[in-house]
Design an enzyme around this catalytic site. Structure first.
Site, PDB file in Angstrom:
ATOM      1  N   PRO A 266       3.611  -9.895   7.516  1.00  0.00           N
ATOM      2  CA  PRO A 266       2.872  -9.937   6.242  1.00  0.00           C
ATOM      3  C   PRO A 266       1.778 -11.007   6.197  1.00  0.00           C
ATOM      4  O   PRO A 266       0.813 -10.866   5.453  1.00  0.00           O
ATOM      5  CB  PRO A 266       3.960 -10.241   5.201  1.00  0.00           C
ATOM      6  CG  PRO A 266       5.253  -9.842   5.834  1.00  0.00           C
ATOM      7  CD  PRO A 266       5.063 -10.068   7.304  1.00  0.00           C
TER       8      PRO A 266
ATOM      9  N   ASP B 178     -16.569   9.246  10.310  1.00  0.00           N
ATOM     10  CA  ASP B 178     -15.577   8.784   9.336  1.00  0.00           C
ATOM     11  C   ASP B 178     -16.203   7.899   8.278  1.00  0.00           C
ATOM     12  O   ASP B 178     -17.096   7.126   8.574  1.00  0.00           O
ATOM     13  CB  ASP B 178     -14.497   7.918  10.024  1.00  0.00           C
ATOM     14  CG  ASP B 178     -13.523   8.761  10.778  1.00  0.00           C
ATOM     15  OD1 ASP B 178     -13.434   9.954  10.482  1.00  0.00           O
ATOM     16  OD2 ASP B 178     -12.848   8.218  11.663  1.00  0.00           O
TER      17      ASP B 178
ATOM     18  N   GLU C 259      13.132 -12.222   7.771  1.00  0.00           N
ATOM     19  CA  GLU C 259      12.470 -13.169   6.886  1.00  0.00           C
ATOM     20  C   GLU C 259      11.467 -13.972   7.689  1.00  0.00           C
ATOM     21  O   GLU C 259      10.466 -14.428   7.157  1.00  0.00           O
ATOM     22  CB  GLU C 259      13.506 -14.097   6.246  1.00  0.00           C
ATOM     23  CG  GLU C 259      14.219 -13.473   5.060  1.00  0.00           C
ATOM     24  CD  GLU C 259      13.257 -12.930   4.010  1.00  0.00           C
ATOM     25  OE1 GLU C 259      12.446 -13.712   3.499  1.00  0.00           O
ATOM     26  OE2 GLU C 259      13.336 -11.726   3.709  1.00  0.00           O
TER      27      GLU C 259
ATOM     28  N   ARG D 244      -6.609   7.907  17.905  1.00  0.00           N
ATOM     29  CA  ARG D 244      -7.609   8.902  17.533  1.00  0.00           C
ATOM     30  C   ARG D 244      -9.029   8.481  17.914  1.00  0.00           C
ATOM     31  O   ARG D 244      -9.930   9.312  17.954  1.00  0.00           O
ATOM     32  CB  ARG D 244      -7.513   9.263  16.049  1.00  0.00           C
ATOM     33  CG  ARG D 244      -7.884   8.148  15.113  1.00  0.00           C
ATOM     34  CD  ARG D 244      -7.687   8.563  13.668  1.00  0.00           C
ATOM     35  NE  ARG D 244      -8.665   9.530  13.198  1.00  0.00           N
ATOM     36  CZ  ARG D 244      -9.938   9.269  12.976  1.00  0.00           C
ATOM     37  NH1 ARG D 244     -10.416   8.058  13.190  1.00  0.00           N
ATOM     38  NH2 ARG D 244     -10.752  10.202  12.534  1.00  0.00           N
TER      39      ARG D 244
HETATM   40  C1  9D3 Z   1       9.873 -13.746   1.088  1.00  0.00           C
HETATM   41  C2  9D3 Z   1       8.676 -13.419   1.868  1.00  0.00           C
HETATM   42  N1  9D3 Z   1       8.598 -12.031   2.345  1.00  0.00           N
HETATM   43  C3  9D3 Z   1       7.189 -11.801   2.702  1.00  0.00           C
HETATM   44  C4  9D3 Z   1       6.457 -11.035   1.633  1.00  0.00           C
HETATM   45  C5  9D3 Z   1       9.484 -11.845   3.499  1.00  0.00           C
HETATM   46  C6  9D3 Z   1       9.249 -10.616   4.290  1.00  0.00           C
HETATM   47  C7  9D3 Z   1       9.245  -9.370   3.690  1.00  0.00           C
HETATM   48  C8  9D3 Z   1       9.071  -8.223   4.452  1.00  0.00           C
HETATM   49  C9  9D3 Z   1       9.067 -10.709   5.652  1.00  0.00           C
HETATM   50  C10 9D3 Z   1       8.885  -9.558   6.399  1.00  0.00           C
HETATM   51  C11 9D3 Z   1       8.899  -8.332   5.807  1.00  0.00           C
HETATM   52  C12 9D3 Z   1       8.725  -7.114   6.633  1.00  0.00           C
HETATM   53  N2  9D3 Z   1       7.310  -6.701   6.737  1.00  0.00           N
HETATM   54  C13 9D3 Z   1       6.697  -6.630   7.902  1.00  0.00           C
HETATM   55  O1  9D3 Z   1       7.287  -6.915   8.920  1.00  0.00           O
HETATM   56  C14 9D3 Z   1       5.309  -6.230   7.964  1.00  0.00           C
HETATM   57  C15 9D3 Z   1       4.353  -5.912   6.939  1.00  0.00           C
HETATM   58  C16 9D3 Z   1       4.454  -5.893   5.505  1.00  0.00           C
HETATM   59  O2  9D3 Z   1       5.499  -6.141   4.895  1.00  0.00           O
HETATM   60  N3  9D3 Z   1       3.343  -5.563   4.792  1.00  0.00           N
HETATM   61  C17 9D3 Z   1       2.157  -5.246   5.371  1.00  0.00           C
HETATM   62  N4  9D3 Z   1       2.001  -5.273   6.697  1.00  0.00           N
HETATM   63  C18 9D3 Z   1       3.098  -5.597   7.455  1.00  0.00           C
HETATM   64  S1  9D3 Z   1       3.109  -5.655   9.113  1.00  0.00           S
HETATM   65  C19 9D3 Z   1       4.700  -6.104   9.195  1.00  0.00           C
END
Ligand code: 9D3
Length: 249
Positions: free
Chosen positions: A91, A171, A118, A156
């Site tokens: 994230p 695109d 996490e 693609r």
């Molecule tokens: C408490 C903080 N959280 C972050 C918002 C913890 C957390 C939540 C979800 C940590 C990892 C995740 C799992 N998400 C991914 O691995 C992830 C992701 C995403 O949640 N949103 C957008 N792109 C991606 S790429 C990997």
């Protein structure tokens, strides 16, 4: 191109890679997807790949050893002329865009790391990963769907992946504008008519209409895309008119 995906859930990918354009691209040997379950690399006697965070707090942290070893193994199997990009899906990563997809499509080998944690032990970021990518500002359960998004958008773009060679270049995110409306037969569906201009056979007028529809859609839905575009005098005139109509309503 080879795309290696490190995940605890390789089965999540099977449907996605066995259909449509991604399936075809593999059959044409344009791309190879390699699924690696990094649990197979753990040296923990209970097969664990995560542990409690130092300093306390909730959630589990992905431990370095299985990831270091899985990445090393994937690198050694390959005969890459150039070191592969090692991408962590998370994230906090850089927001994924079409520009990034175009950049990645030039690579010979990508390694994508997915987790459901996490957190990742910071040493993975510091010593294994070359970039971190997020696919957008929403919370997923893990990185797998992000890895699918990258695999799909990059595949693609590989020359020959789309039947129609022009598709990838025209695109919306490549021309910078949203697409104009499309219509097919019938010309009149239960009283809902196709715009006359499209039936006129007048190609110049059709092109102009499509261009204006693209500009109008972009102006209405994604005005920020118009900011950094080089528009023709005609385009700028048209947008000025759209703005005036807006201000008078
Ligand atoms: C408490 C903080 N959280 C972050 C918002 C913890 C957390 C939540 C979800 C940590 C990892 C995740 C799992 N998400 C991914 O691995 C992830 C992701 C995403 O949640 N949103 C957008 N792109 C991606 S790429 C990997």
């Amino acid at each position: 191109m080879k795309i290696s995906i490190l995940t605890l859930f390789p089965d999540m990918f099977t449907g996605v890679f066995q259909q449509s354009i991604l399936k075809n691209a593999q059959e044409k040997n344009l791309v190879e997807y390699e699924l690696v379950n990094y649990r197979e690399y753990t040296k923990d006697r209970h097969n664990r790949v995560d542990d409690y965070p130092y300093g306390g707090g909730g959630g589990m942290v992905l431990t370095p050893q299985p990831v270091f070893d899985a990445v090393e193994a994937v690198k050694q199997q390959g005969s890459d002329a150039k070191p592969p990009k090692v991408i962590l899906l998370c994230p906090q990563g850089e927001r994924y865009t079409q520009k990034k997809a175009e950049e990645l499509a030039k690579e010979e080998h990508l390694i994508l790391i997915c987790g459901h944690y996490e957190g990742y032990d910071e040493r993975i970021r510091e010593h294994v990963v070359t970039e971190e990518i997020s696919i957008g500002d929403y919370v997923l359960t893990g990185g797998e769907i992000g890895a699918m998004v990258i695999a799909d958008s990059v595949t693609r773009l590989l020359p020959g992946a789309l039947g129609n060679e022009t598709s990838a270049v025209t695109d919306s995110y490549s021309t910078g504008l949203l697409e104009h409306p499309h219509y097919t037969r019938p010309a009149d569906y239960e009283g809902m008519k196709v715009p006359d201009v499209l039936l006129s056979g007048h190609h110049e007028r059709i092109d102009r209409w499509r261009r204006e529809q693209s500009l109008k859609r972009t102006y209405e839905r994604r005005p920020e895309l118009l900011e950094n575009m080089d528009l023709t005098k005609e385009d700028t005139e048209f947008i000025k008119k759209l703005k005036e109509t807006d201000e008078n309503s």
